[in-house]
Design a protein around this motif. Sequence first.
Motif, PDB file in Angstrom:
ATOM      1  N   ALA A 216      44.163  99.394 -16.277  1.00 20.01           N
ATOM      2  CA  ALA A 216      44.048  99.295 -14.928  1.00 20.01           C
ATOM      3  C   ALA A 216      43.418  97.982 -14.535  1.00 20.01           C
ATOM      4  O   ALA A 216      42.862  97.894 -13.456  1.00 20.01           O
ATOM      5  CB  ALA A 216      42.977 100.568 -14.371  1.00 20.01           C
ATOM      6  N   GLY A 217      43.459  96.906 -15.114  1.00 24.25           N
ATOM      7  CA  GLY A 217      43.555  95.723 -14.692  1.00 24.25           C
ATOM      8  C   GLY A 217      44.468  94.841 -14.035  1.00 24.25           C
ATOM      9  O   GLY A 217      44.487  93.835 -13.515  1.00 24.25           O
ATOM     10  N   ALA A 218      45.728  95.715 -14.135  1.00 28.40           N
ATOM     11  CA  ALA A 218      46.873  95.377 -13.155  1.00 28.40           C
ATOM     12  C   ALA A 218      47.863  96.598 -12.909  1.00 28.40           C
ATOM     13  O   ALA A 218      47.350  97.332 -13.545  1.00 28.40           O
ATOM     14  CB  ALA A 218      47.586  94.074 -14.396  1.00 28.40           C
ATOM     15  N   VAL A 219      48.489  96.052 -12.062  1.00 28.83           N
ATOM     16  CA  VAL A 219      49.174  97.484 -11.718  1.00 28.83           C
ATOM     17  C   VAL A 219      50.952  97.165 -11.958  1.00 28.83           C
ATOM     18  O   VAL A 219      51.508  98.067 -12.404  1.00 28.83           O
ATOM     19  CB  VAL A 219      49.395  97.728 -10.303  1.00 28.83           C
ATOM     20  CG1 VAL A 219      49.665  96.559  -9.332  1.00 28.83           C
ATOM     21  CG2 VAL A 219      50.048  98.958  -9.631  1.00 28.83           C
ATOM     22  N   ILE A 220      51.372  96.077 -12.040  1.00 30.81           N
ATOM     23  CA  ILE A 220      52.516  95.645 -12.252  1.00 30.81           C
ATOM     24  C   ILE A 220      52.504  94.307 -12.992  1.00 30.81           C
ATOM     25  O   ILE A 220      51.679  93.473 -12.872  1.00 30.81           O
ATOM     26  CB  ILE A 220      53.865  95.205 -10.995  1.00 30.81           C
ATOM     27  CG1 ILE A 220      53.167  94.719 -10.057  1.00 30.81           C
ATOM     28  CG2 ILE A 220      54.008  96.674 -10.393  1.00 30.81           C
ATOM     29  CD1 ILE A 220      53.940  94.011  -8.990  1.00 30.81           C
ATOM     30  N   GLY A 221      53.398  94.286 -14.024  1.00 24.85           N
ATOM     31  CA  GLY A 221      53.616  93.020 -15.097  1.00 24.85           C
ATOM     32  C   GLY A 221      55.016  92.924 -15.461  1.00 24.85           C
ATOM     33  O   GLY A 221      56.006  93.499 -15.025  1.00 24.85           O
ATOM     34  N   ILE A 222      55.353  91.764 -16.306  1.00 24.93           N
ATOM     35  CA  ILE A 222      56.538  91.349 -16.695  1.00 24.93           C
ATOM     36  C   ILE A 222      56.374  91.002 -18.101  1.00 24.93           C
ATOM     37  O   ILE A 222      55.660  90.422 -18.554  1.00 24.93           O
ATOM     38  CB  ILE A 222      57.023  90.003 -15.941  1.00 24.93           C
ATOM     39  CG1 ILE A 222      58.503  89.696 -16.148  1.00 24.93           C
ATOM     40  CG2 ILE A 222      56.176  89.097 -15.813  1.00 24.93           C
ATOM     41  CD1 ILE A 222      59.037  88.502 -15.443  1.00 24.93           C
TER      42      ILE A 222
END
Length: 529
Positions: A216-222
């Motif tokens: 939960a340290g990011a919501v979207i990534g690549i």
Amino acid sequence: MAPSLLRKVQVWLLKAVAGVFLLLCRLFAPRKPALAGKKLPPAEDPLLLLSATQLAKKIRRKEVSSVEVVQAYIDRIQQVNPLVNAVIKDRFAAALQEAAQVDKLIEEETGGEEVLEDRLPLLGVPLSVKESFALQGMPHTSGLVSRRGVVATVDAPPVALLKRAGAIPVGVTNTSELCMWCESHNRLNGITNNPYDLERIAGGSSGGEGSILGAAGAVIGIGSDIGGSIRMPSFFNGIFGHKTTPNVVSSENQYPPTSGRQNEYISTGPMCRYAEDLLPMLKIMAGPNVHMLSLNTKVDLKKLKFFTIPHDGGSPLTYPVSKELMDIQRKVVERLELDLGIKVQEVRFPELQYSFQIWNTYMGLSDKDGKPPMPFSSLMGEPGRPAWPLWELLKWMVGKSEHTMAAIGLGLAEMTRSSKPLTFITEKKEKLQKEVDELLGTDAVILYPSHTRVAPKHHHPLFRPFDFSYTGIFNILALPVTQCPLGLGEEGLPLGVQVVGGKLQDHLTLAVALYLEKTFGGWRDPGAN
């Protein structure tokens, strides 16, 4: 030499290499600090529990500011990253400045919320980026010590498109060395831990992405995927990840670059905690190629054909699929049949037993001009002379190598690869390709195990290095696949399944992902379990 005998020799050589890895790692692997008993804190800020789609809507409506959202994720990264080591370089100050500019833009916008949504669908939403993608001003090393200090001067095309849609990068995340192993570990940035169990792997090569998203340290990534590098980290970390049909999303400005025919097998795609973010992200990341996909087509799941394949048929190179993974896939089948009133047909393809050999063979093919792929040992030595894997192995044994055992092992294994593909293997691949393409068509999906087991302990993939073939085979078949979480298993680790579609039928697997999230609960907070 007869094909059957050649195969036996190849299998023996591969098993011998794996056996050497096992012995050496047990003798010489460095001891890591004890992590037993340590656990991530729960994600308490409610902003961390909203999808990117929901966050963007709230920001546009001025219900929350972009600065508040970005700060919430900065706080969470600072809270969990000392435990997971996923974000290797942040840009917090720049991200907060950009968030403030977003809030100012929204205050001054006179066209209304709809105009902003159409033009900037991810406006003000934080984004994490796999470090192998060029992100201007950030490290671009792929974990190679010799590239220490290399900083990207441009943005990779999908990164640029996400930024243009309003997303705000907050940092770059760890990878395996040169993005060619299923554990994110390198001598430059260290090892990334799984948020559900810090003594287990986060996967690779997009393991930093998987870990920080799962935490939960990011919501979207690549992420990028040439053998499972989106899907394995997504599986191990309990999130969604989509391997796009190849050559839809640009793979330019990644390091290492593809060579030989590898551009036919690599895919770039979204990784996220909430299934509803997959489709809008892919629409953005596809850029000028979005017309190749039918992403605006409404999918009626009751009209789809569903197939399930329980395992690869018993390859001598891979572990048998664990009971809990076979059980959860069976539960998916039962729920589909109950909820949709359909029949899920079990199918088997004997050729899947050769998944690793097919992947390994096709990854080594020359391009149409006859140019072979760049040797892995050459990449290891960049920007200088090629590395000598045997010498690096000796150095590693005395703690002097700048490379991981995984990279050294890949260099050694490359020495066993034949320069001429076996007709036996190419025939198996062509037969499998034809049968799978005919089965899927434009209106079907296949359920297939994500891996042979849940997230292994650190370094254990070295003991059984071929299990990634459960994901790798779909790179060679050039099919879109969505990795979907299915709750937690006996040890509190994420379960999941791959949903495979026909070529350019990405919208079908994304629709199934939405159903599976609703039915099985999707991502689970590792701090709350």
